[in-house]
Write a protein that holds these residues in place. Structure first.
Motif, short mmCIF file in Angstrom:
data_model
loop_
_atom_site.label_atom_id
_atom_site.label_comp_id
_atom_site.label_asym_id
_atom_site.label_seq_id
_atom_site.Cartn_x
_atom_site.Cartn_y
_atom_site.Cartn_z
N MET A 1 0.81 -1.21 0.00
CA MET A 1 0.00 0.00 0.00
C MET A 1 0.85 1.26 0.00
SD MET A 1 -3.01 -1.05 -0.32
CE MET A 1 -3.82 0.54 -0.10
N ALA A 2 1.92 1.27 0.81
CA ALA A 2 2.76 2.47 0.86
C ALA A 2 3.43 2.71 -0.50
CB ALA A 2 3.82 2.33 1.96
N ALA B 1 10.56 5.54 -12.53
CA ALA B 1 9.57 5.61 -11.45
C ALA B 1 10.21 5.50 -10.06
CB ALA B 1 8.51 4.53 -11.64
N PRO B 2 11.10 4.51 -9.78
CA PRO B 2 11.73 4.50 -8.45
C PRO B 2 12.60 5.72 -8.19
CG PRO B 2 11.94 2.36 -9.51
CD PRO B 2 11.46 3.31 -10.57
N ALA B 3 13.32 6.17 -9.22
CA ALA B 3 14.16 7.35 -9.04
C ALA B 3 13.32 8.57 -8.72
CB ALA B 3 15.01 7.59 -10.28
N MET B 4 12.21 8.74 -9.46
CA MET B 4 11.35 9.90 -9.24
C MET B 4 10.60 9.80 -7.92
SD MET B 4 9.81 10.48 -13.08
CE MET B 4 8.80 11.87 -12.57
N SER B 5 10.29 8.58 -7.48
CA SER B 5 9.53 8.44 -6.24
C SER B 5 10.34 8.88 -5.03
CB SER B 5 9.04 7.01 -6.06
OG SER B 5 10.05 6.18 -5.57
N ILE B 6 11.66 8.77 -5.12
CA ILE B 6 12.52 9.20 -4.01
C ILE B 6 12.89 10.67 -4.17
CG2 ILE B 6 14.74 8.87 -2.86
CD1 ILE B 6 14.53 5.92 -3.54
N GLN B 7 13.40 11.04 -5.35
CA GLN B 7 13.77 12.44 -5.54
C GLN B 7 12.54 13.34 -5.52
OE1 GLN B 7 17.04 13.26 -8.14
NE2 GLN B 7 16.05 15.06 -8.97
N GLY B 8 11.39 12.80 -5.97
CA GLY B 8 10.16 13.58 -5.92
C GLY B 8 9.76 13.95 -4.51
N GLU B 9 10.09 13.08 -3.55
CA GLU B 9 9.81 13.41 -2.14
C GLU B 9 10.60 14.65 -1.72
OE1 GLU B 9 7.54 12.03 -0.45
OE2 GLU B 9 7.28 9.95 -1.08
N ARG B 10 11.81 14.78 -2.20
CA ARG B 10 12.60 15.97 -1.88
C ARG B 10 11.99 17.20 -2.53
NH1 ARG B 10 18.73 15.60 -3.16
NH2 ARG B 10 18.71 17.50 -1.90
N PHE B 11 11.59 17.08 -3.80
CA PHE B 11 11.03 18.21 -4.52
C PHE B 11 9.73 18.69 -3.88
CE2 PHE B 11 13.17 16.95 -8.78
CZ PHE B 11 14.37 17.44 -8.29
N MET C 1 9.57 -0.06 3.21
CA MET C 1 8.96 1.14 2.65
C MET C 1 9.48 1.45 1.25
SD MET C 1 8.61 4.85 4.47
CE MET C 1 10.39 4.94 4.77
N PHE C 2 10.80 1.34 1.06
CA PHE C 2 11.38 1.68 -0.24
C PHE C 2 11.26 0.53 -1.25
CE2 PHE C 2 13.79 4.91 2.27
CZ PHE C 2 13.32 6.02 1.59
N LEU C 3 11.37 -0.70 -0.79
CA LEU C 3 11.20 -1.82 -1.71
C LEU C 3 9.79 -1.87 -2.28
CD1 LEU C 3 13.20 -4.71 0.01
CD2 LEU C 3 13.83 -3.43 -2.04
N GLY C 4 8.81 -1.44 -1.49
CA GLY C 4 7.44 -1.40 -1.98
C GLY C 4 7.26 -0.46 -3.15
N ARG C 5 8.14 0.51 -3.28
CA ARG C 5 8.03 1.47 -4.38
C ARG C 5 8.50 0.88 -5.69
NH1 ARG C 5 8.95 7.41 -2.06
NH2 ARG C 5 7.97 7.12 -0.03
N ILE D 1 22.57 -3.02 -2.67
CA ILE D 1 23.36 -1.78 -2.73
C ILE D 1 22.45 -0.58 -2.53
CG2 ILE D 1 24.79 -0.33 -4.21
CD1 ILE D 1 25.84 -2.86 -5.52
N ALA D 2 21.25 -0.61 -3.14
CA ALA D 2 20.32 0.52 -3.01
C ALA D 2 19.91 0.75 -1.56
CB ALA D 2 19.09 0.28 -3.88
N LEU D 3 19.60 -0.33 -0.84
CA LEU D 3 19.18 -0.19 0.55
C LEU D 3 20.33 0.31 1.43
CD1 LEU D 3 16.97 -3.38 0.99
CD2 LEU D 3 16.22 -1.01 0.71
N ILE D 4 21.54 -0.17 1.17
CA ILE D 4 22.69 0.31 1.93
C ILE D 4 22.92 1.79 1.67
CG2 ILE D 4 25.21 0.12 2.16
CD1 ILE D 4 24.91 -2.87 1.59
N MET D 5 22.84 2.19 0.40
CA MET D 5 23.03 3.60 0.05
C MET D 5 21.95 4.47 0.67
SD MET D 5 24.27 3.46 -3.92
CE MET D 5 24.26 5.25 -4.00
N LEU D 6 20.71 4.00 0.64
CA LEU D 6 19.62 4.77 1.24
C LEU D 6 19.86 4.98 2.72
CD1 LEU D 6 16.57 3.12 -0.55
CD2 LEU D 6 17.18 5.54 -0.67
N ARG D 7 20.32 3.94 3.40
CA ARG D 7 20.59 4.05 4.83
C ARG D 7 21.74 5.00 5.11
NH1 ARG D 7 17.97 3.94 9.50
NH2 ARG D 7 19.29 3.24 11.23
N CYS D 8 22.83 4.81 4.38
CA CYS D 8 24.02 5.64 4.62
C CYS D 8 23.78 7.11 4.25
CB CYS D 8 25.21 5.09 3.84
SG CYS D 8 25.77 3.47 4.39
#
Length: 270
Positions: A20-21, A84-94, A111-115, A249-256
């Motif tokens: 859902m998220a 879509a995944p790139a925009m869903s994260i950067q779009g949150e910043r915008f 939360m992020f894998l669901g996207r 790698i994506a999850l590690i980068m997101l955390r760091c």
């Protein structure tokens, strides 16, 4: 008994958050896009690309027309998978909602894998439409007996592209260039993933890079399935292995990068 109930409840909450998220985030960020704009982007762009390379390939004559049709039909999944995944994260910043998202106690990985899920589904459906078009303009034969195998190849390939898109989106936590990087990755894949240019004709080092990119093994698996040859299982396992690596790698980068952004107070910096 109580412990079992709590575990079942926790699993249900995790699954709800995963699906859902991710879906609501996708819908919120793309709600502005009407069908009149959405479908030409998701369907129109890969249609023009497929027709262009099919006729260009037919003129050049380096490979059979079906070679270009299959490669570009699968590459269609990269449009949703990368952007879509790139925009869903950067779009949150915008939109200024990133701090609220990261302030939640929800598990970041779920939360992020669901996207990634909406991107996989849209990418899968786009490639299915493109394969139907390839059968019309690209001399691609689609035997009914091989369609389930082909559907599996498309799904794995769309997942691989979406995992790579999440990795690009993770970089968007600290930069403004996630969408630019998704564009560059998409065009780079046209060169090195065996879509229009065979890996054997590339320099060894560039072919090696291509084998590490998403969808390279998926494209070869699709061609093998349609040709009726064996060995597609190994190719799909390699594609799934790359998918797991990209997600890890994506999850590690997101955390760091989240921790780094908090320390430097740049989560909302544009």
């Amino acid at each position: 008994m109580a412990g079992t109930f709590q575990r079942n409840t926790g699993a249900a909450v995790t699954l709800r958050l995963f699906f859902m998220a991710g879906w609501r985030s996708h819908m919120a960020l793309f709600r502005w896009m009407r069908p009149s704009a959405f479908f030409p982007t998701v369907i129109g762009v890969p249609t023009v690309q497929l027709v262009w390379f099919v006729y260009l390939g037919n003129y050049v004559g380096t490979h059979p027309v079906a070679y270009y049709a299959v490669g570009n039909a699968l590459h269609a999944s990269a449009i949703a998978g990368l952007f879509a995944p790139a925009m869903s994260i950067q779009g949150e910043r915008f939109s200024g909602t990133l701090t609220a998202v990261l302030a939640t106690p929800a598990r970041r990985s779920v939360m992020f894998l669901g996207r990634v899920v909406p991107a996989v589904l849209i990418g899968f459906l786009t490639s299915v439409v493109m394969f139907a078009l390839a059968a019309v303009v690209g001399d691609v034969e689609l035997p009914w007996s091989r369609l389930p195998q082909l559907a599996g190849v498309i799904l794995v390939t769309a997942t691989s592209c979406s995992a790579f898109g999440l990795l690009i989106g993770a970089i968007g936590l600290r930069t403004r260039e996630a969408i630019l990087m998704a564009n560059l990755a998409s065009y780079f894949m046209l060169l090195v993933c065996g879509i229009n240019v065979s890996l054997e004709s590339l320099p060894d080092w560039l072919a090696a890079v291509g084998r590490l990119m998403p969808m390279t093994h998926g494209i070869q698996a699709a061609r093998d399935v349609l040709a009726g040859t064996t060995g597609t299982g190994v190719l799909l396992l390699l594609e799934l292995l790359k998918t797991a690596v990209f997600l890890g790698i994506a999850l590690i980068m997101l955390r760091c990068l989240e921790q780094s952004s908090r320390r430097h107070a740049v989560l909302d910096e544009m």
